[in-house]
Motif scaffolding. Structure first.
Motif, PDB file in Angstrom:
ATOM      1  N   LEU A  73       0.839  -1.214   0.000  1.00  0.00           N
ATOM      2  CA  LEU A  73       0.000   0.000   0.000  1.00  0.00           C
ATOM      3  C   LEU A  73       0.869   1.257   0.000  1.00  0.00           C
ATOM      4  O   LEU A  73       0.549   2.242  -0.670  1.00  0.00           O
ATOM      5  CB  LEU A  73      -0.937   0.010   1.219  1.00  0.00           C
ATOM      6  N   SER A  74       1.962   1.217   0.752  1.00  0.00           N
ATOM      7  CA  SER A  74       2.802   2.426   0.867  1.00  0.00           C
ATOM      8  C   SER A  74       3.442   2.797  -0.470  1.00  0.00           C
ATOM      9  O   SER A  74       3.839   3.935  -0.666  1.00  0.00           O
ATOM     10  CB  SER A  74       3.855   2.265   1.953  1.00  0.00           C
ATOM     11  N   ARG A  75       3.524   1.820  -1.384  1.00  0.00           N
ATOM     12  CA  ARG A  75       4.124   2.109  -2.698  1.00  0.00           C
ATOM     13  C   ARG A  75       3.112   2.736  -3.665  1.00  0.00           C
ATOM     14  O   ARG A  75       3.475   3.196  -4.737  1.00  0.00           O
ATOM     15  CB  ARG A  75       4.684   0.821  -3.309  1.00  0.00           C
ATOM     16  N   LEU A  76       1.814   2.758  -3.286  1.00  0.00           N
ATOM     17  CA  LEU A  76       0.794   3.244  -4.233  1.00  0.00           C
ATOM     18  C   LEU A  76       0.909   4.747  -4.513  1.00  0.00           C
ATOM     19  O   LEU A  76       0.660   5.198  -5.616  1.00  0.00           O
ATOM     20  CB  LEU A  76      -0.620   2.937  -3.712  1.00  0.00           C
ATOM     21  N   ALA A  77       1.254   5.511  -3.490  1.00  0.00           N
ATOM     22  CA  ALA A  77       1.361   6.978  -3.655  1.00  0.00           C
ATOM     23  C   ALA A  77       2.118   7.552  -2.465  1.00  0.00           C
ATOM     24  O   ALA A  77       2.132   6.944  -1.386  1.00  0.00           O
ATOM     25  CB  ALA A  77      -0.037   7.589  -3.746  1.00  0.00           C
ATOM     26  N   PRO A  78       2.726   8.728  -2.640  1.00  0.00           N
ATOM     27  CA  PRO A  78       3.522   9.291  -1.521  1.00  0.00           C
ATOM     28  C   PRO A  78       2.667   9.733  -0.327  1.00  0.00           C
ATOM     29  O   PRO A  78       3.182   9.833   0.788  1.00  0.00           O
ATOM     30  CB  PRO A  78       4.234  10.497  -2.147  1.00  0.00           C
ATOM     31  N   ASN A  79       1.367  10.008  -0.568  1.00  0.00           N
ATOM     32  CA  ASN A  79       0.531  10.500   0.545  1.00  0.00           C
ATOM     33  C   ASN A  79      -0.258   9.399   1.253  1.00  0.00           C
ATOM     34  O   ASN A  79      -1.152   9.678   2.055  1.00  0.00           O
ATOM     35  CB  ASN A  79      -0.419  11.613   0.083  1.00  0.00           C
ATOM     36  N   ILE A  80       0.083   8.140   0.978  1.00  0.00           N
ATOM     37  CA  ILE A  80      -0.613   7.024   1.646  1.00  0.00           C
ATOM     38  C   ILE A  80      -0.216   6.943   3.120  1.00  0.00           C
ATOM     39  O   ILE A  80       0.958   7.070   3.466  1.00  0.00           O
ATOM     40  CB  ILE A  80      -0.252   5.682   0.956  1.00  0.00           C
ATOM     41  N   VAL A  81      -1.233   6.719   3.960  1.00  0.00           N
ATOM     42  CA  VAL A  81      -1.017   6.424   5.375  1.00  0.00           C
ATOM     43  C   VAL A  81      -1.554   5.008   5.595  1.00  0.00           C
ATOM     44  O   VAL A  81      -2.655   4.695   5.141  1.00  0.00           O
ATOM     45  CB  VAL A  81      -1.797   7.425   6.261  1.00  0.00           C
ATOM     46  N   ILE A  82      -0.778   4.163   6.250  1.00  0.00           N
ATOM     47  CA  ILE A  82      -1.202   2.775   6.435  1.00  0.00           C
ATOM     48  C   ILE A  82      -2.086   2.671   7.677  1.00  0.00           C
ATOM     49  O   ILE A  82      -1.666   3.002   8.790  1.00  0.00           O
ATOM     50  CB  ILE A  82       0.012   1.821   6.580  1.00  0.00           C
ATOM     51  N   LYS A  83      -3.305   2.198   7.436  1.00  0.00           N
ATOM     52  CA  LYS A  83      -4.259   2.056   8.543  1.00  0.00           C
ATOM     53  C   LYS A  83      -4.135   0.638   9.104  1.00  0.00           C
ATOM     54  O   LYS A  83      -4.217  -0.345   8.360  1.00  0.00           O
ATOM     55  CB  LYS A  83      -5.665   2.301   7.999  1.00  0.00           C
ATOM     56  N   ILE A  84      -3.935   0.581  10.416  1.00  0.00           N
ATOM     57  CA  ILE A  84      -3.605  -0.681  11.077  1.00  0.00           C
ATOM     58  C   ILE A  84      -4.493  -0.866  12.306  1.00  0.00           C
ATOM     59  O   ILE A  84      -4.629   0.066  13.105  1.00  0.00           O
ATOM     60  CB  ILE A  84      -2.116  -0.652  11.511  1.00  0.00           C
ATOM     61  N   PRO A  85      -5.087  -2.060  12.470  1.00  0.00           N
ATOM     62  CA  PRO A  85      -5.931  -2.264  13.656  1.00  0.00           C
ATOM     63  C   PRO A  85      -5.098  -2.348  14.940  1.00  0.00           C
ATOM     64  O   PRO A  85      -3.945  -2.783  14.909  1.00  0.00           O
ATOM     65  CB  PRO A  85      -6.629  -3.603  13.378  1.00  0.00           C
ATOM     66  N   LEU A  86      -5.718  -1.926  16.040  1.00  0.00           N
ATOM     67  CA  LEU A  86      -5.020  -1.881  17.325  1.00  0.00           C
ATOM     68  C   LEU A  86      -4.949  -3.257  17.983  1.00  0.00           C
ATOM     69  O   LEU A  86      -5.732  -3.572  18.892  1.00  0.00           O
ATOM     70  CB  LEU A  86      -5.717  -0.867  18.227  1.00  0.00           C
ATOM     71  N   THR A  87      -4.006  -4.061  17.484  1.00  0.00           N
ATOM     72  CA  THR A  87      -3.768  -5.397  18.055  1.00  0.00           C
ATOM     73  C   THR A  87      -2.273  -5.484  18.346  1.00  0.00           C
ATOM     74  O   THR A  87      -1.511  -4.589  17.940  1.00  0.00           O
ATOM     75  CB  THR A  87      -4.114  -6.487  17.018  1.00  0.00           C
ATOM     76  N   GLU A  88      -1.857  -6.559  18.974  1.00  0.00           N
ATOM     77  CA  GLU A  88      -0.410  -6.763  19.215  1.00  0.00           C
ATOM     78  C   GLU A  88       0.352  -6.763  17.898  1.00  0.00           C
ATOM     79  O   GLU A  88       1.381  -6.110  17.758  1.00  0.00           O
ATOM     80  CB  GLU A  88      -0.189  -8.114  19.916  1.00  0.00           C
ATOM     81  N   THR A  89      -0.202  -7.495  16.923  1.00  0.00           N
ATOM     82  CA  THR A  89       0.443  -7.542  15.598  1.00  0.00           C
ATOM     83  C   THR A  89       0.483  -6.140  15.003  1.00  0.00           C
ATOM     84  O   THR A  89       1.498  -5.727  14.430  1.00  0.00           O
ATOM     85  CB  THR A  89      -0.346  -8.498  14.669  1.00  0.00           C
ATOM     86  N   GLY A  90      -0.618  -5.423  15.163  1.00  0.00           N
ATOM     87  CA  GLY A  90      -0.688  -4.055  14.643  1.00  0.00           C
ATOM     88  C   GLY A  90       0.407  -3.171  15.228  1.00  0.00           C
ATOM     89  O   GLY A  90       1.046  -2.392  14.510  1.00  0.00           O
ATOM     90  N   LEU A  91       0.654  -3.307  16.517  1.00  0.00           N
ATOM     91  CA  LEU A  91       1.704  -2.491  17.159  1.00  0.00           C
ATOM     92  C   LEU A  91       3.090  -2.877  16.632  1.00  0.00           C
ATOM     93  O   LEU A  91       3.920  -2.006  16.360  1.00  0.00           O
ATOM     94  CB  LEU A  91       1.675  -2.644  18.677  1.00  0.00           C
ATOM     95  N   ARG A  92       3.309  -4.185  16.464  1.00  0.00           N
ATOM     96  CA  ARG A  92       4.632  -4.628  15.955  1.00  0.00           C
ATOM     97  C   ARG A  92       4.879  -4.061  14.562  1.00  0.00           C
ATOM     98  O   ARG A  92       5.972  -3.582  14.253  1.00  0.00           O
ATOM     99  CB  ARG A  92       4.681  -6.162  15.907  1.00  0.00           C
ATOM    100  N   VAL A  93       3.852  -4.105  13.741  1.00  0.00           N
ATOM    101  CA  VAL A  93       3.987  -3.585  12.370  1.00  0.00           C
ATOM    102  C   VAL A  93       4.167  -2.062  12.400  1.00  0.00           C
ATOM    103  O   VAL A  93       4.983  -1.496  11.662  1.00  0.00           O
ATOM    104  CB  VAL A  93       2.774  -4.015  11.506  1.00  0.00           C
ATOM    105  N   THR A  94       3.449  -1.408  13.285  1.00  0.00           N
ATOM    106  CA  THR A  94       3.563   0.060  13.411  1.00  0.00           C
ATOM    107  C   THR A  94       5.002   0.449  13.748  1.00  0.00           C
ATOM    108  O   THR A  94       5.565   1.388  13.174  1.00  0.00           O
ATOM    109  CB  THR A  94       2.605   0.574  14.509  1.00  0.00           C
ATOM    110  N   LYS A  95       5.596  -0.283  14.676  1.00  0.00           N
ATOM    111  CA  LYS A  95       6.979   0.018  15.075  1.00  0.00           C
ATOM    112  C   LYS A  95       7.926  -0.089  13.864  1.00  0.00           C
ATOM    113  O   LYS A  95       8.738   0.810  13.612  1.00  0.00           O
ATOM    114  CB  LYS A  95       7.428  -0.962  16.165  1.00  0.00           C
TER     115      LYS A  95
END
Ligand code: E4P
Length: 224
Positions: free
Chosen positions: A73-95
């Motif tokens: 998704l981040s490669r689609l456009a420079p203004n993309i923000v990745i939306k991530i659910p608030l789970t343990e996995t989500g936090l690991r990916v956010t980091k």
């Protein structure tokens, strides 16, 4: 307060852009499913008409899948923000994404402590869902207030997006609390603008102007 539109519908996005009030877009899998088109193509089209941040959500919930979604998704456009659910996995990916300077919007936030953890993991945005809390008889705006206070206590820069907005009062409360952003469905954006006294005022101006025009026409026809 910045205004984002909560939709994946291009017609609605274009209408909001033309009003000159739009700062960004949030989408989610449900909103994209409504459009019945290939999601990545739809997201690219949205990014082409909106300069501000456009949130696109991961659709895998395991670590490898989520990270792969995020990178794609981040490669689609420079203004993309990745939306991530608030789970343990989500936090690991956010980091991981935060270390790569990829912006994230942590979604499905229903508690102030989830919001604190999201910020610590490096989230760029946090999305408390006020409408869904109101739906189950919890005050959604109390959550926004708590997050605002906690973030202020620790000088946290994560921006608060008031999400799951259902009516103009949600927007009013968000602005009064000093939320950074409200993401609003098009229908509610239209409701923000509407006031019966504006409509009555315009009708009176039109009627009075027409009566002046017919008076002047009558005057010139009668030669007086
Ligand atoms: C926000 O980012 C979400 O897309 C959205 O606000 C959810 O709203 P809903 O609770 O009306 O589905």
């Amino acid at each position: 307060m910045k205004i984002f539109i909560d939709t994946a519908n291009l017609e609605e996005i274009n209408k909001a852009v033309s009003l000159g009030i739009l700062d960004g877009v949030t989408t989610n899998p449900t909103l994209l499913a409504k459009e019945k088109s290939e999601p990545q193509t739809q997201i690219k089209k949205i990014c082409a008409v909106v300069k501000g941040p456009v949130s696109a959500e991961v659709t895998h919930y395991d670590y490898e899948g989520m990270l792969k979604d995020a990178e794609e998704l981040s490669r689609l456009a420079p203004n993309i923000v990745i939306k991530i659910p608030l789970t343990e996995t989500g936090l690991r990916v956010t980091k991981i994404l935060s270390r790569k300077s990829i912006k994230t919007n942590l979604t499905l936030c229903f508690s102030p402590l989830q919001a604190l953890l999201a910020a610590k993991a490096g989230a760029s945005f946090i999305s408390p869902f006020v409408g869904r809390l109101d739906d189950i008889s919890h005050r959604g705006m109390d959550l926004v207030c708590d997050i605002k206070k906690i973030y202020a206590n620790y000088h946290i820069n994560t921006e608060i997006i008031v999400a799951s907005v259902r009516n103009p009062l949600h927007v009013l409360e968000a602005a009064k609390l000093g939320a950074d952003i409200a993401t609003i469905p098009y229908k509610v954006i239209s409701q923000l603008l509407k006031h019966p006294l504006t409509d009555i005022g315009i009708k009176r101006f039109i009627d009075d102007w027409r009566s002046l025009e017919s008076f002047l026409k009558h005057k010139s026809n009668s030669g007086s």
